[in-house]
Design a protein around this motif. Structure first.
Motif, mmCIF file in Angstrom:
data_model
loop_
_atom_site.group_PDB
_atom_site.id
_atom_site.type_symbol
_atom_site.label_atom_id
_atom_site.label_comp_id
_atom_site.label_asym_id
_atom_site.label_seq_id
_atom_site.Cartn_x
_atom_site.Cartn_y
_atom_site.Cartn_z
ATOM 1 N N GLU A 61 0.850 -1.187 0.000
ATOM 2 C CA GLU A 61 0.000 0.000 0.000
ATOM 3 C C GLU A 61 0.887 1.239 0.000
ATOM 4 O O GLU A 61 1.848 1.321 0.749
ATOM 5 C CB GLU A 61 -0.873 -0.017 1.252
ATOM 6 C CG GLU A 61 -2.006 0.916 1.239
ATOM 7 C CD GLU A 61 -2.902 0.724 2.457
ATOM 8 O OE1 GLU A 61 -3.912 1.411 2.497
ATOM 9 O OE2 GLU A 61 -2.578 -0.063 3.354
ATOM 10 N N ASN A 62 0.575 2.182 -0.867
ATOM 11 C CA ASN A 62 1.348 3.414 -0.956
ATOM 12 C C ASN A 62 0.356 4.565 -1.114
ATOM 13 O O ASN A 62 -0.366 4.616 -2.096
ATOM 14 C CB ASN A 62 2.299 3.352 -2.141
ATOM 15 C CG ASN A 62 3.253 4.521 -2.175
ATOM 16 O OD1 ASN A 62 3.223 5.389 -1.306
ATOM 17 N ND2 ASN A 62 4.101 4.560 -3.180
ATOM 18 N N LYS A 107 -0.395 8.899 -0.709
ATOM 19 C CA LYS A 107 0.125 10.256 -0.528
ATOM 20 C C LYS A 107 -1.067 11.166 -0.333
ATOM 21 O O LYS A 107 -1.937 11.261 -1.184
ATOM 22 C CB LYS A 107 0.922 10.681 -1.744
ATOM 23 C CG LYS A 107 2.234 9.956 -1.827
ATOM 24 C CD LYS A 107 3.127 10.593 -2.846
ATOM 25 C CE LYS A 107 4.495 10.059 -2.685
ATOM 26 N NZ LYS A 107 5.022 9.128 -3.452
ATOM 27 N N TYR A 165 3.473 4.270 3.588
ATOM 28 C CA TYR A 165 3.950 3.114 2.832
ATOM 29 C C TYR A 165 3.872 1.895 3.729
ATOM 30 O O TYR A 165 4.299 1.935 4.874
ATOM 31 C CB TYR A 165 5.392 3.373 2.389
ATOM 32 C CG TYR A 165 6.104 2.178 1.843
ATOM 33 C CD1 TYR A 165 6.008 1.854 0.493
ATOM 34 C CD2 TYR A 165 6.892 1.385 2.653
ATOM 35 C CE1 TYR A 165 6.675 0.759 -0.015
ATOM 36 C CE2 TYR A 165 7.562 0.288 2.157
ATOM 37 C CZ TYR A 165 7.452 -0.017 0.818
ATOM 38 O OH TYR A 165 8.099 -1.104 0.315
ATOM 39 N N ASN A 166 3.325 0.803 3.226
ATOM 40 C CA ASN A 166 3.203 -0.406 4.021
ATOM 41 C C ASN A 166 3.383 -1.616 3.113
ATOM 42 O O ASN A 166 2.776 -1.690 2.051
ATOM 43 C CB ASN A 166 1.814 -0.451 4.677
ATOM 44 C CG ASN A 166 1.676 -1.580 5.651
ATOM 45 O OD1 ASN A 166 2.658 -2.102 6.159
ATOM 46 N ND2 ASN A 166 0.458 -1.978 5.914
ATOM 47 N N ARG A 167 4.209 -2.564 3.521
ATOM 48 C CA ARG A 167 4.389 -3.811 2.775
ATOM 49 C C ARG A 167 4.349 -4.966 3.768
ATOM 50 O O ARG A 167 4.977 -4.919 4.814
ATOM 51 C CB ARG A 167 5.698 -3.837 2.012
ATOM 52 C CG ARG A 167 5.868 -5.135 1.216
ATOM 53 C CD ARG A 167 7.119 -5.148 0.369
ATOM 54 N NE ARG A 167 7.152 -4.125 -0.642
ATOM 55 C CZ ARG A 167 6.608 -4.224 -1.858
ATOM 56 N NH1 ARG A 167 5.963 -5.310 -2.199
ATOM 57 N NH2 ARG A 167 6.713 -3.248 -2.714
#
Length: 167
Positions: free
Chosen positions: A37-38, A40, A55-57
Motif C-alpha cells: 500500500e502506498n 500520498k 507506505y506499508n508492505r
C-alpha cells in the motif's frame, strides 16, 4: 479558512496457494502472500502545504506438511514467516515473525477418544527507526483430550507457555 485535502493511493495484493498431495498419506501446502500500500495525502491551507506519505508492505510464506497414519493419527508440522515494513512521515518500523508448530493427533483406545499433543515456537523481532527494538520468544507445549459421544464433544486440555522478552 478552507482546508483542502487530496488523496492518492495505490494498493495491491497477491496470494498464491499450492496444495500438493505427495502421496495417499502425505500432503504439502505452500502459501505465499504479499500486500502493498502506498498513499500520498496533501493537506492545503492558506499557510502551508503538508504531505503525509504512507507506505506499508506485508510479505509472508507458510509451509505445512501433514502425514496420516493407518490408525487415522495425523502428524502436522507448519513453519512460516511474516515480514512487515511501515513508513509514515518520520515513523518507520518493521518486523519479522518466524514460527514453527509440530502437532500429533491420535486416537486412544477407541476412535471416540483422541489425544492432541504439540508445541509452538514463535519469535518476533520489531524495530523502530531511531527508537528501539523489541524481541519476543514464545514457546508453548500443549496437550488435549477430545471425547466424542453422539453429537457431544468433551474437551480437556492445558497449555504451558514460556515467554522471553528483550530489546
Amino acid at each position: 479558512d478552507v482546508y483542502r485535502m487530496t488523496d492518492r493511493g495505490l494498493a495491491e495484493s497477491v496470494h498464491l496457494n499450492l496444495d500438493w498431495k505427495i502421496s495417499k498419506n502425505d500432503r504439502l501446502f505452500i502459501k505465499a502472500y504479499q500486500n502493498f500500500e502506498n498513499k500520498k495525502q496533501r493537506i492545503y491551507d492558506s499557510d502551508l502545504v503538508e504531505t503525509l506519505p504512507f507506505y506499508n508492505r506485508y510479505v509472508g510464506l507458510v509451509l505445512s506438511y501433514s502425514h496420516t497414519f493407518r490408525n487415522d493419527a495425523l502428524f502436522l508440522t507448519e513453519m512460516g514467516v511474516d515480514n512487515t515494513r511501515f513508513s509514515a512521515d518520520s515513523d518507520k518500523r518493521g518486523g519479522s515473525s518466524p514460527y514453527l508448530m509440530i502437532e500429533l493427533n491420535t486416537p486412544l483406545f477407541t476412535p471416540d477418544l483422541k489425544l492432541m499433543i504439540g508445541t509452538e515456537m514463535d519469535y518476533t523481532n520489531v524495530w523502530y527507526v531511531k527508537q528501539n527494538r523489541e524481541q519476543y520468544m514464545q514457546t508453548d507445549f500443549y496437550a488435549q483430550l477430545d471425547y466424542t459421544y453422539g453429537p457431544w464433544l468433551l474437551t480437556f486440555g492445558d497449555r504451558y507457555r514460556m515467554m522471553n522478552y528483550w530489546n
